[in-house]
Design a protein around this motif. Structure first.
Motif, PDB file in Angstrom:
ATOM      1  N   LEU A  34       0.838  -1.204   0.000  1.00  0.00           N
ATOM      2  CA  LEU A  34       0.000   0.000   0.000  1.00  0.00           C
ATOM      3  C   LEU A  34       0.872   1.252   0.000  1.00  0.00           C
ATOM      4  O   LEU A  34       0.647   2.173  -0.778  1.00  0.00           O
ATOM      5  N   LYS A  37       2.382   1.961  -3.225  1.00  0.00           N
ATOM      6  CA  LYS A  37       1.366   2.191  -4.261  1.00  0.00           C
ATOM      7  C   LYS A  37       1.304   1.070  -5.287  1.00  0.00           C
ATOM      8  O   LYS A  37       1.204   1.310  -6.494  1.00  0.00           O
ATOM      9  N   TRP A  62      -3.215  -6.325  -7.274  1.00  0.00           N
ATOM     10  CA  TRP A  62      -1.975  -5.985  -6.579  1.00  0.00           C
ATOM     11  C   TRP A  62      -0.804  -6.234  -7.528  1.00  0.00           C
ATOM     12  O   TRP A  62      -0.521  -7.360  -7.889  1.00  0.00           O
ATOM     13  N   LYS A  87      -7.978   0.350   3.890  1.00  0.00           N
ATOM     14  CA  LYS A  87      -6.975   1.082   3.107  1.00  0.00           C
ATOM     15  C   LYS A  87      -7.061   0.712   1.623  1.00  0.00           C
ATOM     16  O   LYS A  87      -6.900   1.560   0.749  1.00  0.00           O
ATOM     17  N   ILE A  88      -7.313  -0.559   1.369  1.00  0.00           N
ATOM     18  CA  ILE A  88      -7.438  -1.020  -0.016  1.00  0.00           C
ATOM     19  C   ILE A  88      -8.712  -0.438  -0.640  1.00  0.00           C
ATOM     20  O   ILE A  88      -8.705   0.048  -1.767  1.00  0.00           O
TER      21      ILE A  88
END
Ligand code: C2E
Ligand code: CA
Ligand code: CA
Ligand code: CA
Length: 278
Positions: A34, A37, A62, A87-88
Motif C-alpha cells: 500500500l 502504491k 496488486w 486502506k485497499i
C-alpha cells in the motif's frame, strides 16, 4: 521430547506455526504494498444485448514488485481479518472515481456506469456515506453513474444500519447492485426494503449452463423476481455463446464475462471502445 521451559507452549505444531507466520508476513507485505502504491484497479466491461458497452466493474489488483499481478483471492481474506481492507477500499474508490471522471470526455465511455465492490467493513464503518460522497466530489465523478455492489451476506451484520446507509447514498443519486445473488440468505422481504437498481446473477449459476437444470431454474427465478421488482439483471461469469443465448432467451439483457472481455487496465478499455468505434 524437547525440554521446554516453564510457561512456554507445550504444543508445537510446525504446520500451524508456519501458516500463522505466513499470514503475518502477508499482512506486513500488504501494508508495504500500500505504501509503495502497488495496488490498482482493473475494469471488466459489461455489455447489453446489442453488444454496447454499458458499464465496467472495478476489480482490485496488486502489482507486486516480486510476485507479479495478484488477484484479490491472494490477499482479501487476510486484509479483512487484519483490519486493513479499509486502506485497499480507499484506493479502489479513489481510482475508480478518478477514472470515471477521466472517461467523461471520451466517446463511448462518457455514459458508462462504474461499479465498485463494497467490503463488509466499509459499509459499517463510521462516516461511510460521507466518505463516498467526498471522493465523488473531489474527483469530479458523476454520482448517477456510480454503482455500489453489495452482497447478501454483508447485510446480516446490521440490516437496519445497512439499509439506512444505502438509502442515504441512493437519495444522493448513487445506484446499488446486489452481487452474487442467490448464494446468500435471500429473502424477498429484505429485497423489497433495499434501494436496489440491479441484481447480479452469480457466476456459479451461469457456470451450470447449459447442462445443469437446477442452475437454469434458479436463473429463471432470479430474472422473474428482478423483473417483478423493477430491477435490472446482469449475469456475471458468462464464458460461452451458449450461456449468453440461454440468458437472453430467459430475459437477461446485461452480461459480463470472459466471452466478452477479461478485467483490463483502464487504457485497454479505451482501446476497446476505439476499435468498436472504427
Ligand atoms: P466478484 O465481485 O464476484 O467479481 C467477479 C470475479 O469474477 C472477478 O474476479 C472477475 O475477474 C471474475 N470473472 C469475470 N468474468 C469471469 C468469467 O467469465 N469466468 C470466470 N471464471 N471468472 C470471471 P476477481 O477480480 O479475482 O475478484 C474476485 C473477488 O474479489 C470479487 O468477486 C470480489 O468479491 C472481490 N473483489 C475484487 N475487487 C474488489 C474490490 O475492489 N473490493 C472488494 N471489497 N472486493 C473486491
Ligand atoms: Ca462484484
Ligand atoms: Ca459477483
Ligand atoms: Ca463472486
Amino acid at each position: 521430547a524437547k525440554d521446554i521451559g516453564r510457561g512456554e507452549h507445550c504444543f508445537f505444531d510446525p504446520a500451524m506455526q508456519e501458516a500463522i507466520s505466513q499470514r503475518l508476513l502477508l499482512e506486513e507485505d500488504i501494508v508495504r504494498g500500500l505504501a509503495a502504491k502497488e495496488f490498482g484497479v482493473y475494469f471488466q466491461p459489461q455489455f447489453n444485448d446489442e453488444h454496447q458497452l454499458i458499464g465496467v466493474e472495478s476489480l482490485v489488483r496488486w502489482h507486486h514488485f516480486e510476485r507479479g499481478l495478484l488477484s484479490p483471492f491472494a490477499f482479501i481474506e487476510v486484509a479483512e481479518a487484519a483490519g486493513i481492507m479499509k486502506k485497499i477500499d480507499e484506493v479502489v474508490m479513489l481510482r475508480a472515481c478518478e477514472q470515471m471522471a477521466a472517461w467523461s470526455t471520451v466517446a463511448g465511455l462518457s455514459d458508462i456506469t462504474v461499479s465498485i465492490n463494497v467490503s463488509p467493513a466499509q459499509l459499517y464503518q463510521t462516516g461511510f456515506v460521507e466518505e463516498v460522497l467526498a471522493v465523488v466530489k473531489q474527483t469530479g465523478a458523476d454520482l448517477r453513474r456510480l454503482k455500489l455492489e453489495i452482497t447478501e451476506s454483508m447485510l446480516v451484520t446490521d440490516m437496519n444500519q445497512a439499509i439506512s446507509r444505502m438509502r442515504e447514498l441512493k437519495a444522493a443519486g448513487i445506484r446499488f447492485s446486489i452481487d452474487d445473488f442467490g448464494t446468500g440468505y435471500s429473502s424477498l422481504q429484505y429485497l423489497q426494503q433495499l434501494p436496489l437498481d440491479q441484481l447480479k446473477i452469480d457466476q456459479s449459476f451461469v457456470r451450470g449452463l447449459p447442462e445443469d437444470a437446477s442452475s437454469l431454474a434458479i436463473i429463471r427465478a432470479v430474472i422473474a423476481m428482478a423483473h417483478s421488482l423493477g430491477l435490472e439483471v446482469i449475469a456475471e461469469g458468462v464464458e460461452t455463446q451458449t450461456q449468453r443465448d440461454i440468458l437472453l432467451a430467459n430475459g437477461c439483457q446485461l452480461y459480463q464475462g470472459y466471452l466478452y472481455a477479461k478485467p483490463l487496465p483502464a487504457a485497454k478499455i479505451a482501446e476497446l471502445v476505439a476499435i468498436n468505434n472504427d
